[in-house]
Design a protein around this motif. Sequence first.
Motif, PDB file in Angstrom:
ATOM      1  N   GLU A   1      74.469 -25.613 -56.266  1.00 48.73           N
ATOM      2  CA  GLU A   1      75.084 -25.123 -55.244  1.00 48.73           C
ATOM      3  C   GLU A   1      74.965 -23.461 -55.435  1.00 48.73           C
ATOM      4  N   LYS A   2      76.464 -23.233 -56.209  1.00 51.16           N
ATOM      5  CA  LYS A   2      76.765 -22.106 -55.973  1.00 51.16           C
ATOM      6  C   LYS A   2      75.423 -20.983 -56.107  1.00 51.16           C
ATOM      7  N   GLN A   3      74.411 -21.308 -56.912  1.00 49.14           N
ATOM      8  CA  GLN A   3      73.335 -20.121 -56.495  1.00 49.14           C
ATOM      9  C   GLN A   3      72.431 -19.619 -55.514  1.00 49.14           C
ATOM     10  N   LYS A   4      73.450 -20.969 -54.453  1.00 41.07           N
ATOM     11  CA  LYS A   4      72.488 -21.167 -52.913  1.00 41.07           C
ATOM     12  C   LYS A   4      72.823 -19.576 -51.842  1.00 41.07           C
ATOM     13  N   ILE A   5      71.958 -19.228 -51.847  1.00 37.39           N
ATOM     14  CA  ILE A   5      72.130 -18.306 -50.854  1.00 37.39           C
ATOM     15  C   ILE A   5      71.890 -18.115 -49.228  1.00 37.39           C
ATOM     16  N   HIS A   6      72.666 -18.054 -47.731  1.00 38.41           N
ATOM     17  CA  HIS A   6      72.488 -17.974 -46.711  1.00 38.41           C
ATOM     18  C   HIS A   6      71.771 -17.382 -45.862  1.00 38.41           C
ATOM     19  N   PHE A   7      71.031 -16.940 -45.474  1.00 41.57           N
ATOM     20  CA  PHE A   7      70.495 -15.768 -44.093  1.00 41.57           C
ATOM     21  C   PHE A   7      70.297 -16.116 -43.126  1.00 41.57           C
ATOM     22  N   ARG A   8      71.203 -15.984 -42.422  1.00 41.25           N
ATOM     23  CA  ARG A   8      71.178 -16.271 -41.470  1.00 41.25           C
ATOM     24  C   ARG A   8      70.582 -15.841 -40.022  1.00 41.25           C
TER      25      ARG A   8
ATOM     26  N   ILE B   1      68.606  -6.241 -49.679  1.00 39.26           N
ATOM     27  CA  ILE B   1      69.202  -7.553 -49.734  1.00 39.26           C
ATOM     28  C   ILE B   1      70.504  -7.368 -49.571  1.00 39.26           C
ATOM     29  N   ILE B   2      71.702  -7.721 -48.994  1.00 42.25           N
ATOM     30  CA  ILE B   2      73.163  -7.419 -49.310  1.00 42.25           C
ATOM     31  C   ILE B   2      73.348  -9.403 -49.448  1.00 42.25           C
TER      32      ILE B   2
ATOM     33  N   ARG C   1      78.682 -15.702 -50.097  1.00 45.95           N
ATOM     34  CA  ARG C   1      76.854 -16.314 -50.138  1.00 45.95           C
ATOM     35  C   ARG C   1      76.148 -16.032 -49.247  1.00 45.95           C
ATOM     36  N   VAL C   2      76.710 -15.744 -47.692  1.00 45.96           N
ATOM     37  CA  VAL C   2      75.996 -14.939 -46.598  1.00 45.96           C
ATOM     38  C   VAL C   2      74.955 -14.028 -47.035  1.00 45.96           C
ATOM     39  N   ALA C   3      73.815 -14.037 -46.512  1.00 46.86           N
ATOM     40  CA  ALA C   3      73.080 -12.893 -47.400  1.00 46.86           C
ATOM     41  C   ALA C   3      72.105 -12.222 -45.708  1.00 46.86           C
ATOM     42  N   ARG C   4      71.924 -11.133 -46.065  1.00 44.79           N
ATOM     43  CA  ARG C   4      71.257 -10.755 -45.173  1.00 44.79           C
ATOM     44  C   ARG C   4      69.856  -9.101 -45.340  1.00 44.79           C
ATOM     45  N   GLN C   5      68.749  -8.751 -44.506  1.00 43.33           N
ATOM     46  CA  GLN C   5      67.727  -7.776 -44.879  1.00 43.33           C
ATOM     47  C   GLN C   5      68.585  -7.025 -43.601  1.00 43.33           C
ATOM     48  N   ALA C   6      69.148  -6.193 -44.674  1.00 40.20           N
ATOM     49  CA  ALA C   6      69.588  -4.657 -43.898  1.00 40.20           C
ATOM     50  C   ALA C   6      68.450  -3.737 -43.784  1.00 40.20           C
ATOM     51  N   ILE C   7      69.133  -2.758 -43.099  1.00 38.48           N
ATOM     52  CA  ILE C   7      67.582  -1.655 -42.987  1.00 38.48           C
ATOM     53  C   ILE C   7      68.804  -0.436 -43.750  1.00 38.48           C
ATOM     54  N   SER C   8      68.015   0.468 -44.440  1.00 42.15           N
ATOM     55  CA  SER C   8      68.749   1.580 -45.035  1.00 42.15           C
ATOM     56  C   SER C   8      69.082   2.685 -43.835  1.00 42.15           C
ATOM     57  N   GLU C   9      70.498   2.983 -43.996  1.00 44.45           N
ATOM     58  CA  GLU C   9      70.948   4.479 -42.949  1.00 44.45           C
ATOM     59  C   GLU C   9      70.348   5.811 -44.230  1.00 44.45           C
ATOM     60  N   ASN C  10      69.772   5.819 -44.737  1.00 45.14           N
ATOM     61  CA  ASN C  10      69.173   7.235 -45.821  1.00 45.14           C
ATOM     62  C   ASN C  10      67.624   6.944 -45.476  1.00 45.14           C
TER      63      ASN C  10
END
Lengths: 152, 77
Positions: free
Chosen positions: A15-22, A112-113, A119-128
């Motif tokens: 279960e520790k390997q699980k990540i959740h993308f809201r 991906i952060i 263990r909450v994750a998100r695909q962000a958009i780079s500011e660079n």
Amino acid sequence: MKIKTKPYGEIEVSEKQKIHFREGLFGFEGIKDYFLLDSREGPFYWMQAADCPELAFVLVNPRIFKGDYELKLRDDDYKAIDAQDRSDVIDFAIVTVPEDHQKISANLMGPIIINRKNRVARQAISENDEYTVKHYIMEEMKVRKEDLVETA
Amino acid sequence: MLVLTRKPNESIMIGEDVEVSVVEVRGDQVKLGITAPKNIKVHRKEIFLAIQNENIDASRSVIDRIGEIGSIFKKKK
């Protein structure tokens, strides 16, 4: 528990390997839960969709091929995964592996952060603005090697 | 599509929470200001599409050879 994975078939995961993308990934908004699997080869990891055995992404730490990589995001991205402290956050780039392996690329525009505390994750958009969706890993490594020679 | 005409410093509301205002108009460029709740992602459409397309490509990665990729990578290093 056991899950079905694209790369390895049925395997045991914790279960520790699980990540959740809201919000899911761009284009895959409906799929929120993944398992992070250590790849058995090289510096790559697998991000396997929990409920969809056919869907898995390859991840890599961009610093492996790009020494000057800088994760530059908006504060909102950190808030969106409830990260109190930036040191709680680990980040990856999604890798695209085409038929021609020399053309393997990493997406630095949509990193991906993951907040390792919850263990909450998100695909962000780079500011660079220099980062694109396709950085050819082999090319970047050649550049890096030349840089190293110059400084030496 | 709803088309509205606005002048600089005027705005439109989308629902109760999202406000789009015209900050400046110069030549063929329009500068927009967007106020929206945090759960609404705001970004340029071309960036959204580029990342979406790349994710789809990435999901089709030729994966039975990941082992090989790892070894190519190690050799190069």
